[in-house]
Design a protein around this motif. Structure first.
Motif, PDB file in Angstrom:
ATOM      1  N   LEU A  44       0.085   6.222  10.609  1.00  0.00           N
ATOM      2  CA  LEU A  44       1.040   6.909   9.739  1.00  0.00           C
ATOM      3  C   LEU A  44       0.418   8.166   9.133  1.00  0.00           C
ATOM      4  CD1 LEU A  44       3.920   6.567   8.660  1.00  0.00           C
ATOM      5  CD2 LEU A  44       3.001   5.151   6.846  1.00  0.00           C
ATOM      6  N   ALA A  45      -0.814   8.057   8.652  1.00  0.00           N
ATOM      7  CA  ALA A  45      -1.501   9.218   8.054  1.00  0.00           C
ATOM      8  C   ALA A  45      -1.673  10.327   9.080  1.00  0.00           C
ATOM      9  CB  ALA A  45      -2.861   8.782   7.503  1.00  0.00           C
ATOM     10  N   LYS A  46      -2.022   9.964  10.303  1.00  0.00           N
ATOM     11  CA  LYS A  46      -2.197  10.955  11.375  1.00  0.00           C
ATOM     12  C   LYS A  46      -0.886  11.668  11.678  1.00  0.00           C
ATOM     13  CE  LYS A  46      -5.466  10.720  15.092  1.00  0.00           C
ATOM     14  NZ  LYS A  46      -5.975  10.024  16.243  1.00  0.00           N
ATOM     15  N   LEU A  47       0.180  10.883  11.787  1.00  0.00           N
ATOM     16  CA  LEU A  47       1.496  11.471  12.084  1.00  0.00           C
ATOM     17  C   LEU A  47       1.971  12.354  10.929  1.00  0.00           C
ATOM     18  CD1 LEU A  47       3.230   8.394  13.730  1.00  0.00           C
ATOM     19  CD2 LEU A  47       2.605  10.534  14.876  1.00  0.00           C
TER      20      LEU A  47
ATOM     21  N   ALA B 219      -2.363  -3.744   8.996  1.00  0.00           N
ATOM     22  CA  ALA B 219      -2.036  -2.797   7.936  1.00  0.00           C
ATOM     23  C   ALA B 219      -2.913  -1.552   8.064  1.00  0.00           C
ATOM     24  CB  ALA B 219      -2.219  -3.446   6.565  1.00  0.00           C
ATOM     25  N   ALA B 220      -4.202  -1.754   8.312  1.00  0.00           N
ATOM     26  CA  ALA B 220      -5.129  -0.620   8.429  1.00  0.00           C
ATOM     27  C   ALA B 220      -4.765   0.272   9.613  1.00  0.00           C
ATOM     28  CB  ALA B 220      -6.563  -1.123   8.566  1.00  0.00           C
ATOM     29  N   GLY B 221      -4.442  -0.328  10.745  1.00  0.00           N
ATOM     30  CA  GLY B 221      -4.081   0.444  11.928  1.00  0.00           C
ATOM     31  C   GLY B 221      -2.801   1.235  11.723  1.00  0.00           C
ATOM     32  N   LEU B 222      -1.815   0.601  11.108  1.00  0.00           N
ATOM     33  CA  LEU B 222      -0.541   1.286  10.846  1.00  0.00           C
ATOM     34  C   LEU B 222      -0.727   2.390   9.808  1.00  0.00           C
ATOM     35  CD1 LEU B 222       1.902  -1.737  10.905  1.00  0.00           C
ATOM     36  CD2 LEU B 222       1.920   0.209  12.486  1.00  0.00           C
TER      37      LEU B 222
ATOM     38  N   GLN C 215       0.821  -1.220   0.000  1.00  0.00           N
ATOM     39  CA  GLN C 215       0.000   0.000   0.000  1.00  0.00           C
ATOM     40  C   GLN C 215       0.850   1.263   0.000  1.00  0.00           C
ATOM     41  OE1 GLN C 215      -2.354  -0.569   3.524  1.00  0.00           O
ATOM     42  NE2 GLN C 215      -3.758  -2.017   2.536  1.00  0.00           N
ATOM     43  N   LEU C 216       2.055   1.185   0.561  1.00  0.00           N
ATOM     44  CA  LEU C 216       2.914   2.363   0.697  1.00  0.00           C
ATOM     45  C   LEU C 216       3.775   2.640  -0.536  1.00  0.00           C
ATOM     46  CD1 LEU C 216       4.112   2.009   4.397  1.00  0.00           C
ATOM     47  CD2 LEU C 216       2.292   3.468   3.486  1.00  0.00           C
ATOM     48  N   GLN C 217       3.746   1.766  -1.519  1.00  0.00           N
ATOM     49  CA  GLN C 217       4.560   1.960  -2.722  1.00  0.00           C
ATOM     50  C   GLN C 217       4.272   3.328  -3.331  1.00  0.00           C
ATOM     51  OE1 GLN C 217       7.003  -0.202  -3.816  1.00  0.00           O
ATOM     52  NE2 GLN C 217       6.517  -1.306  -1.933  1.00  0.00           N
ATOM     53  N   GLY C 218       5.343   4.099  -3.566  1.00  0.00           N
ATOM     54  CA  GLY C 218       5.213   5.410  -4.183  1.00  0.00           C
ATOM     55  C   GLY C 218       4.667   6.494  -3.271  1.00  0.00           C
ATOM     56  N   ARG C 219       4.614   6.229  -1.959  1.00  0.00           N
ATOM     57  CA  ARG C 219       4.026   7.212  -1.035  1.00  0.00           C
ATOM     58  C   ARG C 219       5.037   7.740  -0.014  1.00  0.00           C
ATOM     59  NH1 ARG C 219      -1.376   5.069   1.201  1.00  0.00           N
ATOM     60  NH2 ARG C 219      -1.612   7.251   1.709  1.00  0.00           N
ATOM     61  N   HIS C 220       6.309   7.668  -0.325  1.00  0.00           N
ATOM     62  CA  HIS C 220       7.387   8.162   0.537  1.00  0.00           C
ATOM     63  C   HIS C 220       7.372   7.511   1.916  1.00  0.00           C
ATOM     64  CE1 HIS C 220       8.501  10.999  -2.506  1.00  0.00           C
ATOM     65  NE2 HIS C 220       7.271  11.457  -2.548  1.00  0.00           N
ATOM     66  N   ALA C 221       7.069   6.227   1.923  1.00  0.00           N
ATOM     67  CA  ALA C 221       7.079   5.452   3.176  1.00  0.00           C
ATOM     68  C   ALA C 221       7.464   4.017   2.847  1.00  0.00           C
ATOM     69  CB  ALA C 221       5.716   5.503   3.853  1.00  0.00           C
ATOM     70  N   ARG C 222       8.147   3.377   3.783  1.00  0.00           N
ATOM     71  CA  ARG C 222       8.622   2.006   3.578  1.00  0.00           C
ATOM     72  C   ARG C 222       8.438   1.185   4.838  1.00  0.00           C
ATOM     73  NH1 ARG C 222      13.200   1.332   0.209  1.00  0.00           N
ATOM     74  NH2 ARG C 222      12.911  -0.859   0.713  1.00  0.00           N
ATOM     75  N   VAL C 223       8.237  -0.108   4.654  1.00  0.00           N
ATOM     76  CA  VAL C 223       8.255  -1.054   5.756  1.00  0.00           C
ATOM     77  C   VAL C 223       9.621  -1.729   5.740  1.00  0.00           C
ATOM     78  CG1 VAL C 223       7.279  -3.179   6.709  1.00  0.00           C
ATOM     79  CG2 VAL C 223       5.773  -1.468   5.671  1.00  0.00           C
ATOM     80  N   LEU C 224      10.261  -1.775   6.910  1.00  0.00           N
ATOM     81  CA  LEU C 224      11.533  -2.470   7.061  1.00  0.00           C
ATOM     82  C   LEU C 224      11.403  -3.446   8.220  1.00  0.00           C
ATOM     83  CD1 LEU C 224      13.974   0.571   6.872  1.00  0.00           C
ATOM     84  CD2 LEU C 224      13.449  -1.044   5.036  1.00  0.00           C
ATOM     85  N   GLY C 225      12.041  -4.576   8.096  1.00  0.00           N
ATOM     86  CA  GLY C 225      12.049  -5.549   9.172  1.00  0.00           C
ATOM     87  C   GLY C 225      13.444  -5.680   9.762  1.00  0.00           C
ATOM     88  N   VAL C 226      13.486  -6.096  11.029  1.00  0.00           N
ATOM     89  CA  VAL C 226      14.744  -6.389  11.708  1.00  0.00           C
ATOM     90  C   VAL C 226      14.518  -7.662  12.513  1.00  0.00           C
ATOM     91  CG1 VAL C 226      16.495  -5.589  13.351  1.00  0.00           C
ATOM     92  CG2 VAL C 226      15.298  -3.928  11.900  1.00  0.00           C
ATOM     93  N   ASN C 227      15.379  -8.641  12.303  1.00  0.00           N
ATOM     94  CA  ASN C 227      15.259  -9.879  13.056  1.00  0.00           C
ATOM     95  C   ASN C 227      15.778  -9.673  14.473  1.00  0.00           C
ATOM     96  OD1 ASN C 227      16.850 -12.631  13.868  1.00  0.00           O
ATOM     97  ND2 ASN C 227      14.827 -12.993  13.004  1.00  0.00           N
ATOM     98  N   PHE C 228      14.937  -9.948  15.447  1.00  0.00           N
ATOM     99  CA  PHE C 228      15.255  -9.748  16.861  1.00  0.00           C
ATOM    100  C   PHE C 228      16.462 -10.569  17.303  1.00  0.00           C
ATOM    101  CE2 PHE C 228      14.588 -10.731  21.392  1.00  0.00           C
ATOM    102  CZ  PHE C 228      14.455  -9.449  21.909  1.00  0.00           C
ATOM    103  N   ASP C 229      16.650 -11.746  16.682  1.00  0.00           N
ATOM    104  CA  ASP C 229      17.741 -12.650  17.059  1.00  0.00           C
ATOM    105  C   ASP C 229      19.033 -12.364  16.311  1.00  0.00           C
ATOM    106  OD1 ASP C 229      16.147 -14.063  18.913  1.00  0.00           O
ATOM    107  OD2 ASP C 229      15.234 -15.180  17.253  1.00  0.00           O
ATOM    108  N   ALA C 230      19.067 -11.283  15.546  1.00  0.00           N
ATOM    109  CA  ALA C 230      20.248 -10.842  14.802  1.00  0.00           C
ATOM    110  C   ALA C 230      20.766 -11.899  13.827  1.00  0.00           C
ATOM    111  CB  ALA C 230      21.354 -10.392  15.764  1.00  0.00           C
ATOM    112  N   LEU C 231      19.849 -12.635  13.200  1.00  0.00           N
ATOM    113  CA  LEU C 231      20.263 -13.603  12.180  1.00  0.00           C
ATOM    114  C   LEU C 231      20.954 -12.870  11.041  1.00  0.00           C
ATOM    115  CD1 LEU C 231      17.115 -15.917  11.936  1.00  0.00           C
ATOM    116  CD2 LEU C 231      19.223 -16.314  13.229  1.00  0.00           C
ATOM    117  N   GLN C 232      21.905 -13.535  10.413  1.00  0.00           N
ATOM    118  CA  GLN C 232      22.669 -12.948   9.317  1.00  0.00           C
ATOM    119  C   GLN C 232      22.726 -13.909   8.137  1.00  0.00           C
ATOM    120  OE1 GLN C 232      24.345  -9.752   9.457  1.00  0.00           O
ATOM    121  NE2 GLN C 232      22.952  -9.602  11.186  1.00  0.00           N
ATOM    122  N   GLY C 233      23.049 -13.392   6.966  1.00  0.00           N
ATOM    123  CA  GLY C 233      23.323 -14.195   5.783  1.00  0.00           C
ATOM    124  C   GLY C 233      22.203 -15.151   5.426  1.00  0.00           C
ATOM    125  N   ASP C 234      22.592 -16.402   5.155  1.00  0.00           N
ATOM    126  CA  ASP C 234      21.628 -17.430   4.744  1.00  0.00           C
ATOM    127  C   ASP C 234      20.573 -17.679   5.810  1.00  0.00           C
ATOM    128  OD1 ASP C 234      22.876 -17.730   2.299  1.00  0.00           O
ATOM    129  OD2 ASP C 234      24.075 -19.458   2.926  1.00  0.00           O
TER     130      ASP C 234
END
Length: 155
Positions: free
Chosen positions: A148-151, A141-144, A68-87
């Motif tokens: 986001l729109a409010k902020l 997705a709807a809540g976020l 939904q955010l494509q082309g709207r100057h916003a991105r979703v990024l993930g971070v693995n809590f366990d700091a997994l790397q590579g494969d």
């Protein structure tokens, strides 16, 4: 002349390395995530883990939000809590069906994010790199999108 050439080469190398320092590391596919790709974007950064039940439920919502955010100057990024790397990171992200970018390097220090020992945790960062919201627990997705729109509207 040789000394001048060494100085010029040193300066060029220094500038090149300085530019790389701004990058956000690599994603789950080992592709570089350039800073220019994220500058001026609102970021929805989600911390997840394979063993986290609510995270597993939330991933499809985050995929939907990213679409939904494509082309709207916003991105979703993930971070693995366990700091997994590579494969390991790639396999975990694939197993959960994650389609958005997962950063191999935790951006918490870069963005001055408070550490959370609860999952899932989602941070909303404004287009200036400032933390605007910390959300603990499963999100939709709807809540976020509404938050986001409010902020973005300055509310």
């Amino acid at each position: 002349m040789r000394r001048q050439l060494q100085i010029v080469v040193g300066l060029i190398a220094g500038l090149f390395l300085a530019g790389c320092a701004d990058d956000w590391g690599v994603d789950q596919h080992a592709r570089k995530v350039p800073a220019a790709q994220l500058e001026g974007q609102w970021l929805v950064i989600n911390y997840w883990a394979e063993w986290c039940g609510p995270c597993r439920t939330e991933i499809p919502e985050l995929n939907r939000l990213d679409d939904q955010l494509q082309g709207r100057h916003a991105r979703v990024l993930g971070v693995n809590f366990d700091a997994l790397q590579g494969d390991d990171l790639n396999e975990a992200a694939s197993a959960l069906g994650i389609r958005f970018t997962v950063l191999a390097q935790d951006p918490a220090q870069r963005l001055e994010l408070p550490r959370s020992d609860v999952l899932p945790t989602t941070y909303i960062i404004d287009d200036q790199g400032k933390l605007r919201e910390r959300l603990v627990g499963e999100q939709t997705a709807a809540g976020l999108q509404a938050k986001l729109a409010k902020l973005q509207a300055g509310e």
